[in-house]
Scaffold this motif. Structure first.
Motif, PDB file in Angstrom:
ATOM      1  N   LYS A 172      -4.662  33.982   1.440  1.00 26.62           N
ATOM      2  CA  LYS A 172      -4.938  32.921   2.303  1.00 26.62           C
ATOM      3  C   LYS A 172      -3.748  31.712   2.238  1.00 26.62           C
ATOM      4  O   LYS A 172      -3.745  30.724   2.904  1.00 26.62           O
ATOM      5  N   ASN A 173      -2.603  32.055   1.377  1.00 21.73           N
ATOM      6  CA  ASN A 173      -1.210  31.147   1.423  1.00 21.73           C
ATOM      7  C   ASN A 173      -1.765  30.039   0.669  1.00 21.73           C
ATOM      8  O   ASN A 173      -1.300  28.910   1.108  1.00 21.73           O
ATOM      9  N   LEU A 174      -2.545  29.974  -0.233  1.00 17.49           N
ATOM     10  CA  LEU A 174      -3.134  28.507  -0.707  1.00 17.49           C
ATOM     11  C   LEU A 174      -2.901  28.588  -2.234  1.00 17.49           C
ATOM     12  O   LEU A 174      -3.123  29.489  -3.072  1.00 17.49           O
ATOM     13  N   LEU A 175      -2.434  27.316  -2.913  1.00 17.64           N
ATOM     14  CA  LEU A 175      -2.387  27.320  -4.407  1.00 17.64           C
ATOM     15  C   LEU A 175      -3.276  26.302  -4.565  1.00 17.64           C
ATOM     16  O   LEU A 175      -3.792  25.254  -4.034  1.00 17.64           O
ATOM     17  N   ILE A 176      -4.047  26.671  -5.906  1.00 19.46           N
ATOM     18  CA  ILE A 176      -5.191  25.876  -6.265  1.00 19.46           C
ATOM     19  C   ILE A 176      -4.809  25.056  -7.649  1.00 19.46           C
ATOM     20  O   ILE A 176      -4.473  25.987  -8.377  1.00 19.46           O
ATOM     21  N   LEU A 177      -4.960  23.838  -7.491  1.00 20.15           N
ATOM     22  CA  LEU A 177      -4.474  23.042  -8.827  1.00 20.15           C
ATOM     23  C   LEU A 177      -5.674  22.288  -9.311  1.00 20.15           C
ATOM     24  O   LEU A 177      -6.543  22.020  -8.313  1.00 20.15           O
ATOM     25  N   LYS A 178      -5.787  21.976 -10.562  1.00 13.57           N
ATOM     26  CA  LYS A 178      -6.792  20.978 -11.216  1.00 13.57           C
ATOM     27  C   LYS A 178      -6.237  20.053 -12.116  1.00 13.57           C
ATOM     28  O   LYS A 178      -5.549  20.074 -12.849  1.00 13.57           O
ATOM     29  N   ALA A 179      -6.478  18.633 -11.514  1.00 15.83           N
ATOM     30  CA  ALA A 179      -6.057  17.619 -12.098  1.00 15.83           C
ATOM     31  C   ALA A 179      -6.890  17.166 -13.191  1.00 15.83           C
ATOM     32  O   ALA A 179      -7.929  17.965 -13.349  1.00 15.83           O
ATOM     33  N   ASN A 180      -6.654  16.541 -14.007  1.00 18.50           N
ATOM     34  CA  ASN A 180      -7.343  16.054 -15.323  1.00 18.50           C
ATOM     35  C   ASN A 180      -8.776  15.832 -14.956  1.00 18.50           C
ATOM     36  O   ASN A 180      -9.864  15.917 -15.453  1.00 18.50           O
ATOM     37  N   LYS A 181      -8.782  14.915 -13.852  1.00 20.12           N
ATOM     38  CA  LYS A 181     -10.075  14.646 -13.387  1.00 20.12           C
ATOM     39  C   LYS A 181     -10.197  14.817 -12.082  1.00 20.12           C
ATOM     40  O   LYS A 181      -9.179  14.777 -11.247  1.00 20.12           O
ATOM     41  N   GLY A 182     -11.657  15.239 -11.491  1.00 21.53           N
ATOM     42  CA  GLY A 182     -11.655  15.268  -9.986  1.00 21.53           C
ATOM     43  C   GLY A 182     -11.637  16.801  -9.910  1.00 21.53           C
ATOM     44  O   GLY A 182     -11.670  17.889 -10.478  1.00 21.53           O
ATOM     45  N   LYS A 183     -11.975  17.395  -8.597  1.00 24.66           N
ATOM     46  CA  LYS A 183     -12.045  18.612  -8.008  1.00 24.66           C
ATOM     47  C   LYS A 183     -10.773  19.156  -7.677  1.00 24.66           C
ATOM     48  O   LYS A 183      -9.503  18.594  -7.663  1.00 24.66           O
ATOM     49  N   PRO A 184     -10.803  20.509  -7.711  1.00 23.84           N
ATOM     50  CA  PRO A 184      -9.654  21.415  -7.513  1.00 23.84           C
ATOM     51  C   PRO A 184      -8.908  20.806  -6.315  1.00 23.84           C
ATOM     52  O   PRO A 184      -9.656  20.794  -5.370  1.00 23.84           O
ATOM     53  N   MET A 185      -7.542  21.083  -6.071  1.00 25.48           N
ATOM     54  CA  MET A 185      -6.801  20.853  -4.929  1.00 25.48           C
ATOM     55  C   MET A 185      -6.398  22.149  -4.482  1.00 25.48           C
ATOM     56  O   MET A 185      -5.881  22.668  -5.240  1.00 25.48           O
ATOM     57  N   LYS A 186      -6.354  22.362  -2.861  1.00 25.61           N
ATOM     58  CA  LYS A 186      -5.888  23.300  -2.389  1.00 25.61           C
ATOM     59  C   LYS A 186      -4.827  22.798  -1.419  1.00 25.61           C
ATOM     60  O   LYS A 186      -4.727  22.167  -0.633  1.00 25.61           O
ATOM     61  N   ILE A 187      -3.777  23.352  -1.936  1.00 29.11           N
ATOM     62  CA  ILE A 187      -2.422  23.218  -1.094  1.00 29.11           C
ATOM     63  C   ILE A 187      -1.641  24.191  -0.557  1.00 29.11           C
ATOM     64  O   ILE A 187      -1.621  25.302  -1.070  1.00 29.11           O
ATOM     65  N   PRO A 188      -1.433  24.116   0.635  1.00 30.25           N
ATOM     66  CA  PRO A 188      -0.661  25.115   1.581  1.00 30.25           C
ATOM     67  C   PRO A 188       0.463  25.537   0.686  1.00 30.25           C
ATOM     68  O   PRO A 188       1.325  24.628   0.499  1.00 30.25           O
ATOM     69  N   PHE A 189       0.903  26.976   0.473  1.00 31.11           N
ATOM     70  CA  PHE A 189       1.813  27.444  -0.206  1.00 31.11           C
ATOM     71  C   PHE A 189       3.184  26.994   0.514  1.00 31.11           C
ATOM     72  O   PHE A 189       4.167  26.998  -0.300  1.00 31.11           O
ATOM     73  N   GLN A 190       3.249  26.882   1.902  1.00 33.31           N
ATOM     74  CA  GLN A 190       4.489  26.829   2.457  1.00 33.31           C
ATOM     75  C   GLN A 190       5.015  25.640   2.231  1.00 33.31           C
ATOM     76  O   GLN A 190       6.167  25.146   2.473  1.00 33.31           O
ATOM     77  N   LYS A 191       4.345  24.630   1.787  1.00 28.23           N
ATOM     78  CA  LYS A 191       4.750  23.202   1.770  1.00 28.23           C
ATOM     79  C   LYS A 191       5.306  22.922   0.233  1.00 28.23           C
ATOM     80  O   LYS A 191       6.174  21.889   0.224  1.00 28.23           O
TER      81      LYS A 191
END
Length: 212
Positions: A107-126
């Motif tokens: 899906k060309n997506l990177l999933i990150l998790k901050a210390n607080k909050g929901k996981p972030m979905k970031i387009p890999f090409q960015k």
């Protein structure tokens, strides 16, 4: 690897990993430049760091030197304690803050998790080149997975020479512990003896294999 920052411009972050960038932007490092971080060659670990104030302190340089030597020996404990991965974006100067969770290549997506909050979905090409390389490394299992692995049947058969000269044994290296080396002969049997019974060249070879 030594990263020295003497400019507030972020375009130089293109090839740095999120670990290194996170070290540079840790709160404890302050905002004043210049500042320095020392990292492993693959940019997955921070060995040491120096804020602006520390770059003016000779004692801090000695501390960094000791931390780097310890890290190279396997005892990694340097770098800012409050550092968290920061993921630069391609050519924008902006970055995301969060721990790696998953790289969904299909899906060309990177999933990150901050210390607080929901996981972030970031387009890999960015992502910047350094962020992409680190994401792929982590998705493959991290830095340990990138290290060369020994063959399924162990180390190759080599010639191990006697310290007295004239004699040698053809065998695979198995282990080196407490000054004793264990070798496995082609017939499957193992022999264990003092490393000092081998020639200097063979002793050096055994130590090289332990360090791999």
């Amino acid at each position: 690897m030594i990263v020295y920052v003497d400019s507030e411009q972020k375009d130089g972050m293109e090839y740095l990993s999120p670990v290194v960038v996170g070290g540079l932007y840790a709160n404890s490092m302050g905002r004043t430049i210049p500042k320095v971080v020392v990292a492993s060659p693959d940019q997955t670990q921070l060995f040491a760091a120096m804020s602006y104030a520390q770059t003016k302190n000779e004692k801090a340089f000695r501390t960094v030197d000791a931390l780097v030597k310890a890290a190279l020996a396997g005892d990694v404990k340097g770098g800012p304690k409050d550092a968290i991965e920061k993921w630069p974006l391609l050519k924008s100067g902006n970055m995301y803050t969060g721990r790696f969770v998953e790289f969904k290549e299909d899906k060309n997506l990177l999933i990150l998790k901050a210390n607080k909050g929901k996981p972030m979905k970031i387009p890999f090409q960015k992502l910047s080149a350094g962020s992409k390389a680190y994401a792929r490394l982590m998705a493959a299992g991290g830095p340990e997975a990138a290290k060369p692995q020994a063959p399924a049947d162990g180390y190759p058969i080599e010639s191990w020479e006697s310290a007295k000269g004239g004699k040698s044994i053809q065998a695979r290296f198995v282990s080196l512990q407490d000054g004793k080396i264990t070798l496995k002969k082609s017939d499957g049997s193992q022999v264990t003896f003092s490393l000092t019974l081998l020639s200097e060249k063979s002793q050096q070879r055994a130590n090289e294999l332990v360090g791999e």
